[in-house]
Design a protein around this motif. Structure first.
Motif, PDB file in Angstrom:
ATOM      1  N   LEU A  85       9.967   3.709  -2.581  1.00 47.17           N
ATOM      2  CA  LEU A  85       9.446   4.694  -1.831  1.00 47.17           C
ATOM      3  C   LEU A  85      10.774   5.604  -1.178  1.00 47.17           C
ATOM      4  O   LEU A  85      10.526   6.787  -1.084  1.00 47.17           O
ATOM      5  N   LYS A  86      11.839   4.807  -0.949  1.00 51.24           N
ATOM      6  CA  LYS A  86      12.981   5.602  -0.386  1.00 51.24           C
ATOM      7  C   LYS A  86      13.511   6.601  -1.291  1.00 51.24           C
ATOM      8  O   LYS A  86      13.861   7.748  -1.184  1.00 51.24           O
ATOM      9  N   THR A  87      13.528   6.186  -2.697  1.00 47.76           N
ATOM     10  CA  THR A  87      13.859   6.758  -3.921  1.00 47.76           C
ATOM     11  C   THR A  87      13.130   8.044  -4.108  1.00 47.76           C
ATOM     12  O   THR A  87      13.399   9.072  -4.337  1.00 47.76           O
ATOM     13  N   LEU A  88      11.808   7.634  -3.962  1.00 50.86           N
ATOM     14  CA  LEU A  88      11.072   8.763  -4.143  1.00 50.86           C
ATOM     15  C   LEU A  88      11.108   9.813  -3.195  1.00 50.86           C
ATOM     16  O   LEU A  88      10.877  11.165  -3.642  1.00 50.86           O
ATOM     17  N   ALA A  89      10.997   9.674  -2.003  1.00 42.62           N
ATOM     18  CA  ALA A  89      10.856  10.226  -0.783  1.00 42.62           C
ATOM     19  C   ALA A  89      12.363  11.243  -0.783  1.00 42.62           C
ATOM     20  O   ALA A  89      12.259  12.422  -0.275  1.00 42.62           O
ATOM     21  N   CYS A  90      13.616  10.425  -0.995  1.00 45.81           N
ATOM     22  CA  CYS A  90      14.753  11.056  -0.675  1.00 45.81           C
ATOM     23  C   CYS A  90      15.594  11.374  -1.886  1.00 45.81           C
ATOM     24  O   CYS A  90      16.194  12.682  -1.921  1.00 45.81           O
ATOM     25  N   SER A 127      14.465  12.006  -5.159  1.00 44.93           N
ATOM     26  CA  SER A 127      13.778  12.746  -6.334  1.00 44.93           C
ATOM     27  C   SER A 127      14.462  14.257  -6.742  1.00 44.93           C
ATOM     28  O   SER A 127      14.875  14.628  -5.681  1.00 44.93           O
ATOM     29  N   LYS A 128      14.230  14.315  -7.775  1.00 46.98           N
ATOM     30  CA  LYS A 128      14.506  15.809  -8.194  1.00 46.98           C
ATOM     31  C   LYS A 128      14.013  16.988  -7.266  1.00 46.98           C
ATOM     32  O   LYS A 128      14.286  17.795  -6.970  1.00 46.98           O
ATOM     33  N   SER A 129      12.564  16.649  -7.415  1.00 51.05           N
ATOM     34  CA  SER A 129      11.978  17.505  -6.572  1.00 51.05           C
ATOM     35  C   SER A 129      11.400  16.580  -5.332  1.00 51.05           C
ATOM     36  O   SER A 129      10.503  15.887  -5.172  1.00 51.05           O
ATOM     37  N   LYS A 130      11.939  16.999  -4.097  1.00 51.79           N
ATOM     38  CA  LYS A 130      11.505  16.369  -2.586  1.00 51.79           C
ATOM     39  C   LYS A 130      10.072  16.456  -2.500  1.00 51.79           C
ATOM     40  O   LYS A 130       9.497  15.699  -1.719  1.00 51.79           O
ATOM     41  N   TRP A 131       9.669  17.766  -2.659  1.00 50.20           N
ATOM     42  CA  TRP A 131       8.305  17.969  -2.130  1.00 50.20           C
ATOM     43  C   TRP A 131       7.410  16.920  -3.087  1.00 50.20           C
ATOM     44  O   TRP A 131       6.441  16.530  -2.652  1.00 50.20           O
ATOM     45  N   PHE A 132       7.464  16.778  -4.580  1.00 53.35           N
ATOM     46  CA  PHE A 132       6.709  15.821  -4.838  1.00 53.35           C
ATOM     47  C   PHE A 132       6.778  14.347  -4.670  1.00 53.35           C
ATOM     48  O   PHE A 132       5.930  13.730  -4.698  1.00 53.35           O
ATOM     49  N   ALA A 170       3.969  12.272  -3.083  1.00 51.91           N
ATOM     50  CA  ALA A 170       3.416  10.870  -3.713  1.00 51.91           C
ATOM     51  C   ALA A 170       3.560   9.766  -2.630  1.00 51.91           C
ATOM     52  O   ALA A 170       2.364   8.935  -2.804  1.00 51.91           O
ATOM     53  N   VAL A 171       4.293   9.719  -1.749  1.00 46.90           N
ATOM     54  CA  VAL A 171       4.395   8.732  -0.808  1.00 46.90           C
ATOM     55  C   VAL A 171       3.463   8.920   0.084  1.00 46.90           C
ATOM     56  O   VAL A 171       2.842   7.714   0.432  1.00 46.90           O
ATOM     57  N   LEU A 172       3.238  10.220   0.496  1.00 38.38           N
ATOM     58  CA  LEU A 172       1.990  10.458   1.448  1.00 38.38           C
ATOM     59  C   LEU A 172       0.502   9.882   0.775  1.00 38.38           C
ATOM     60  O   LEU A 172      -0.224   9.365   1.698  1.00 38.38           O
ATOM     61  N   ILE A 183      -1.996   6.923   2.454  1.00 33.45           N
ATOM     62  CA  ILE A 183      -3.198   7.264   2.643  1.00 33.45           C
ATOM     63  C   ILE A 183      -4.048   6.363   1.939  1.00 33.45           C
ATOM     64  O   ILE A 183      -5.205   5.898   2.358  1.00 33.45           O
ATOM     65  N   SER A 184      -3.778   6.372   0.592  1.00 31.27           N
ATOM     66  CA  SER A 184      -4.879   5.487  -0.209  1.00 31.27           C
ATOM     67  C   SER A 184      -4.878   3.971   0.111  1.00 31.27           C
ATOM     68  O   SER A 184      -5.722   3.240   0.394  1.00 31.27           O
ATOM     69  N   THR A 185      -3.643   3.300   0.451  1.00 31.16           N
ATOM     70  CA  THR A 185      -3.429   2.128   0.998  1.00 31.16           C
ATOM     71  C   THR A 185      -4.152   1.996   2.370  1.00 31.16           C
ATOM     72  O   THR A 185      -5.001   0.845   2.623  1.00 31.16           O
ATOM     73  N   TYR A 186      -4.116   2.882   3.049  1.00 36.65           N
ATOM     74  CA  TYR A 186      -4.747   2.768   4.748  1.00 36.65           C
ATOM     75  C   TYR A 186      -6.311   2.652   4.272  1.00 36.65           C
ATOM     76  O   TYR A 186      -6.827   2.020   4.905  1.00 36.65           O
ATOM     77  N   TYR A 187      -6.817   3.579   3.400  1.00 33.90           N
ATOM     78  CA  TYR A 187      -8.138   3.624   3.194  1.00 33.90           C
ATOM     79  C   TYR A 187      -8.776   2.373   2.522  1.00 33.90           C
ATOM     80  O   TYR A 187      -9.953   1.927   2.888  1.00 33.90           O
ATOM     81  N   ILE A 188      -7.990   1.846   1.577  1.00 34.47           N
ATOM     82  CA  ILE A 188      -8.414   0.575   0.883  1.00 34.47           C
ATOM     83  C   ILE A 188      -8.212  -0.579   1.874  1.00 34.47           C
ATOM     84  O   ILE A 188      -9.324  -1.324   2.040  1.00 34.47           O
ATOM     85  N   SER A 189      -7.262  -0.712   2.787  1.00 30.85           N
ATOM     86  CA  SER A 189      -7.083  -1.714   3.765  1.00 30.85           C
ATOM     87  C   SER A 189      -8.299  -1.683   4.733  1.00 30.85           C
ATOM     88  O   SER A 189      -8.715  -2.538   5.195  1.00 30.85           O
ATOM     89  N   LEU A 190      -8.791  -0.068   5.407  1.00 28.36           N
ATOM     90  CA  LEU A 190      -9.728  -0.096   6.050  1.00 28.36           C
ATOM     91  C   LEU A 190     -11.124  -0.524   5.384  1.00 28.36           C
ATOM     92  O   LEU A 190     -12.054  -1.067   6.175  1.00 28.36           O
ATOM     93  N   GLY A 191     -11.354  -0.230   4.354  1.00 29.00           N
ATOM     94  CA  GLY A 191     -12.569  -0.819   3.689  1.00 29.00           C
ATOM     95  C   GLY A 191     -12.631  -2.320   3.587  1.00 29.00           C
ATOM     96  O   GLY A 191     -13.735  -2.862   3.506  1.00 29.00           O
ATOM     97  N   SER A 192     -11.407  -2.741   3.330  1.00 31.50           N
ATOM     98  CA  SER A 192     -11.485  -4.382   3.117  1.00 31.50           C
ATOM     99  C   SER A 192     -11.856  -5.142   4.748  1.00 31.50           C
ATOM    100  O   SER A 192     -12.294  -6.015   4.624  1.00 31.50           O
ATOM    101  N   ILE A 193     -11.517  -4.300   5.730  1.00 32.10           N
ATOM    102  CA  ILE A 193     -11.806  -4.866   6.821  1.00 32.10           C
ATOM    103  C   ILE A 193     -13.216  -4.584   7.419  1.00 32.10           C
ATOM    104  O   ILE A 193     -13.593  -5.523   8.146  1.00 32.10           O
TER     105      ILE A 193
END
Length: 125
Positions: A92-97, A99-104, A108-110, A114-124
């Motif tokens: 994630l550090k490599t993708l965020a910092c 990357s050739k396109s920092k926006w991309f 991707a990290v964001l 978000i998807s990890t948060y919602y999947i975790s919330l659904g399992s709780i």
């Protein structure tokens, strides 16, 4: 793959019982290839991630041979989870910092967070 049946003396001749093994090996191979793809410019980082992931994977495989695995549950896999978390943070550090396109990379990290948060919330819930 919780619903697959074990390979036994009755089922070893059928190829369908070997599909989960092949998928697991292919999945691990893709993880190793993603390390090299992610760190095309810096081979030292790819080597560090390779060693950390391999050490965690080996500890998990060795702990799979212990007879008290079911009683210990997920505690036996703690080293692998730490190794996996370390590799995820480096990726994630490599993708965020770096990357050739920092926006991309940051998008991707964001989306991953978000998807990890919602999947975790659904399992709780």
């Amino acid at each position: 793959m919780p619903d697959y049946q074990y390979i036994s003396a009755l089922t070893y001749t059928e190829w369908t019982y070997y599909i989960p093994i092949f998928l697991s090996v292919a999945d691990i191979g893709i993880v190793y290839l993603s390390f090299l793809w992610l760190y095309q410019s810096g081979y030292m980082d790819a080597g560090i991630m390779f060693l950390v992931f391999s050490a965690g994977l080996c500890s998990r495989l060795v702990m799979g041979f212990t007879p008290t695995l079911y009683g210990s549950s997920f505690r036996t896999f703690t080293f692998f989870y730490f190794a996996l978390g370390t590799c995820i943070i480096l990726a994630l550090k490599t993708l965020a910092c770096n990357s050739k396109s920092k926006w991309f990379g940051r998008t991707a990290v964001l989306l991953g967070v978000i998807s990890t948060y919602y999947i975790s919330l659904g399992s709780i819930v």
